[in-house]
Motif scaffolding. Structure first.
Motif, mmCIF file in Angstrom:
data_model
loop_
_atom_site.group_PDB
_atom_site.id
_atom_site.type_symbol
_atom_site.label_atom_id
_atom_site.label_comp_id
_atom_site.label_asym_id
_atom_site.label_seq_id
_atom_site.Cartn_x
_atom_site.Cartn_y
_atom_site.Cartn_z
ATOM 1 N N GLN A 145 6.381 39.848 16.765
ATOM 2 C CA GLN A 145 6.279 38.533 17.003
ATOM 3 C C GLN A 145 5.303 38.006 15.825
ATOM 4 O O GLN A 145 5.045 36.913 14.125
ATOM 5 N N HIS A 146 3.990 38.347 16.199
ATOM 6 C CA HIS A 146 2.831 38.528 16.103
ATOM 7 C C HIS A 146 2.660 39.250 14.388
ATOM 8 O O HIS A 146 2.775 38.793 12.553
ATOM 9 N N LEU A 147 2.887 40.366 14.410
ATOM 10 C CA LEU A 147 3.339 40.931 13.268
ATOM 11 C C LEU A 147 4.200 40.782 12.363
ATOM 12 O O LEU A 147 3.679 41.110 11.058
ATOM 13 N N GLY A 148 4.988 40.593 13.179
ATOM 14 C CA GLY A 148 6.131 39.979 11.989
ATOM 15 C C GLY A 148 5.439 39.120 11.246
ATOM 16 O O GLY A 148 5.810 38.498 9.547
ATOM 17 N N TRP A 149 4.768 37.694 11.533
ATOM 18 C CA TRP A 149 3.815 36.628 10.758
ATOM 19 C C TRP A 149 3.255 37.082 10.181
ATOM 20 O O TRP A 149 3.152 36.471 8.438
ATOM 21 N N LEU A 150 2.882 38.228 10.482
ATOM 22 C CA LEU A 150 1.444 38.806 9.456
ATOM 23 C C LEU A 150 1.969 39.479 7.767
ATOM 24 O O LEU A 150 1.797 39.130 6.753
ATOM 25 N N MET A 151 3.408 40.222 8.409
ATOM 26 C CA MET A 151 4.068 40.764 7.181
ATOM 27 C C MET A 151 4.228 39.337 6.227
ATOM 28 O O MET A 151 4.296 39.795 4.781
ATOM 29 N N ASN A 152 4.808 37.976 6.658
ATOM 30 C CA ASN A 152 5.409 36.756 5.943
ATOM 31 C C ASN A 152 4.056 36.459 5.659
ATOM 32 O O ASN A 152 4.513 36.157 3.786
ATOM 33 N N VAL A 153 3.123 36.741 5.967
ATOM 34 C CA VAL A 153 1.332 35.892 5.145
ATOM 35 C C VAL A 153 1.172 37.722 4.774
ATOM 36 O O VAL A 153 1.188 37.062 3.026
ATOM 37 N N ASN A 154 1.480 38.364 4.096
ATOM 38 C CA ASN A 154 1.071 39.240 3.279
ATOM 39 C C ASN A 154 1.643 39.844 2.091
ATOM 40 O O ASN A 154 1.760 39.556 1.488
ATOM 41 N N ILE B 133 7.725 42.639 0.636
ATOM 42 C CA ILE B 133 7.532 43.512 -0.752
ATOM 43 C C ILE B 133 6.884 44.820 -0.546
ATOM 44 O O ILE B 133 6.230 44.535 0.402
ATOM 45 N N THR B 134 7.340 45.955 0.039
ATOM 46 C CA THR B 134 6.431 47.378 -0.412
ATOM 47 C C THR B 134 6.976 48.344 -1.359
ATOM 48 O O THR B 134 7.863 48.083 -1.746
ATOM 49 N N GLY B 135 6.271 48.983 -1.649
ATOM 50 C CA GLY B 135 6.799 50.299 -2.687
ATOM 51 C C GLY B 135 5.574 50.227 -4.411
ATOM 52 O O GLY B 135 4.680 49.264 -4.222
ATOM 53 N N ALA B 136 6.228 51.480 -5.306
ATOM 54 C CA ALA B 136 4.718 51.261 -6.308
ATOM 55 C C ALA B 136 5.734 49.811 -7.515
ATOM 56 O O ALA B 136 6.560 49.401 -6.826
ATOM 57 N N GLY B 137 4.201 50.025 -7.916
ATOM 58 C CA GLY B 137 5.286 48.243 -9.019
ATOM 59 C C GLY B 137 5.354 47.366 -8.657
ATOM 60 O O GLY B 137 4.241 46.975 -7.924
ATOM 61 N N THR B 138 6.306 47.055 -8.772
ATOM 62 C CA THR B 138 7.017 45.645 -7.893
ATOM 63 C C THR B 138 6.867 45.846 -7.233
ATOM 64 O O THR B 138 8.035 44.776 -6.923
ATOM 65 N N THR C 102 10.223 39.815 -7.606
ATOM 66 C CA THR C 102 11.442 39.268 -7.926
ATOM 67 C C THR C 102 12.108 38.353 -7.553
ATOM 68 O O THR C 102 12.015 38.447 -6.420
ATOM 69 N N PRO C 103 13.158 38.403 -8.463
ATOM 70 C CA PRO C 103 13.988 37.555 -6.935
ATOM 71 C C PRO C 103 15.271 37.967 -6.765
ATOM 72 O O PRO C 103 15.213 37.678 -5.197
ATOM 73 N N ALA C 104 14.905 39.385 -6.781
ATOM 74 C CA ALA C 104 16.111 40.254 -5.905
ATOM 75 C C ALA C 104 15.342 40.315 -4.834
ATOM 76 O O ALA C 104 15.795 40.065 -3.401
ATOM 77 N N VAL C 105 14.095 41.207 -5.326
ATOM 78 C CA VAL C 105 13.248 41.396 -3.938
ATOM 79 C C VAL C 105 13.753 39.384 -2.698
ATOM 80 O O VAL C 105 13.562 40.227 -1.880
ATOM 81 N N GLU C 106 12.910 38.276 -3.189
ATOM 82 C CA GLU C 106 13.060 37.117 -2.859
ATOM 83 C C GLU C 106 14.438 37.352 -1.953
ATOM 84 O O GLU C 106 14.526 36.432 -0.744
ATOM 85 N N ASN C 107 15.500 37.261 -2.784
ATOM 86 C CA ASN C 107 16.790 37.335 -2.236
ATOM 87 C C ASN C 107 17.191 38.190 -1.000
ATOM 88 O O ASN C 107 17.728 38.004 -0.253
#
Length: 108
Positions: free
Chosen positions: A49-58, A89-94, A69-74
Motif C-alpha cells: 500500500q505504502h509502496l504504491g503511494w510512493l510510486m504515485n508521489v514519484n 511513468i518509467t523508461g527512457a526519454g519521456t 504525456t497525455p497518453a501516459v496520464e490516460n
C-alpha cells in the motif's frame, strides 16, 4: 514547450534546463531521496500500500518536470480506476512505459 517524445539524451538535457534554479533542484532532489528511502523501507516491510503511494508521489515529481504525456496520464488514470495501488511513468526519454502495482493478480 516540450515535444511529446524525446530520446533519453534529449530528456536529460530538457530536465537539466528545468533544474538550473538551485532551490528547485535542491527541493526536488530532497523529495526524490525521501521517496527512495521510504520505498526501500516499504519493500523491506512488504508494505505494498505504502509502496504504491510512493510510486504515485514519484510520478507526480516527474509530472512536475513535464515528463509525462497525455497518453501516459490516460493509462495511469485507467490503472488507478481499476484499483492500482500506484502507477508511475518509467523508461527512457519521456517514458512511454507505465509501471503499475496491484494488490494481487486478479486486479492486475
Amino acid at each position: 514547450s516540450k515535444p511529446t517524445a524525446m530520446s533519453t539524451s534529449e530528456a536529460v538535457n530538457y530536465v537539466a534546463q528545468q533544474l538550473k534554479d538551485e532551490d528547485k533542484r535542491a527541493w526536488l532532489f530532497t523529495q526524490y531521496q525521501n521517496v527512495f528511502d521510504h520505498a526501500v523501507h516499504a519493500i523491506e516491510q512488504g508494505n505494498t500500500q505504502h509502496l504504491g503511494w510512493l510510486m504515485n508521489v514519484n510520478h507526480t515529481l516527474l509530472y512536475l518536470l513535464n515528463l509525462s504525456t497525455p497518453a501516459v496520464e490516460n493509462v495511469r488514470f485507467q490503472a488507478l480506476k481499476h484499483n492500482a495501488l500506484g502507477v508511475k511513468i518509467t523508461g527512457a526519454g519521456t517514458g512511454g512505459n507505465v509501471l503499475a502495482l496491484f494488490s494481487d493478480k486478479q486486479h492486475a
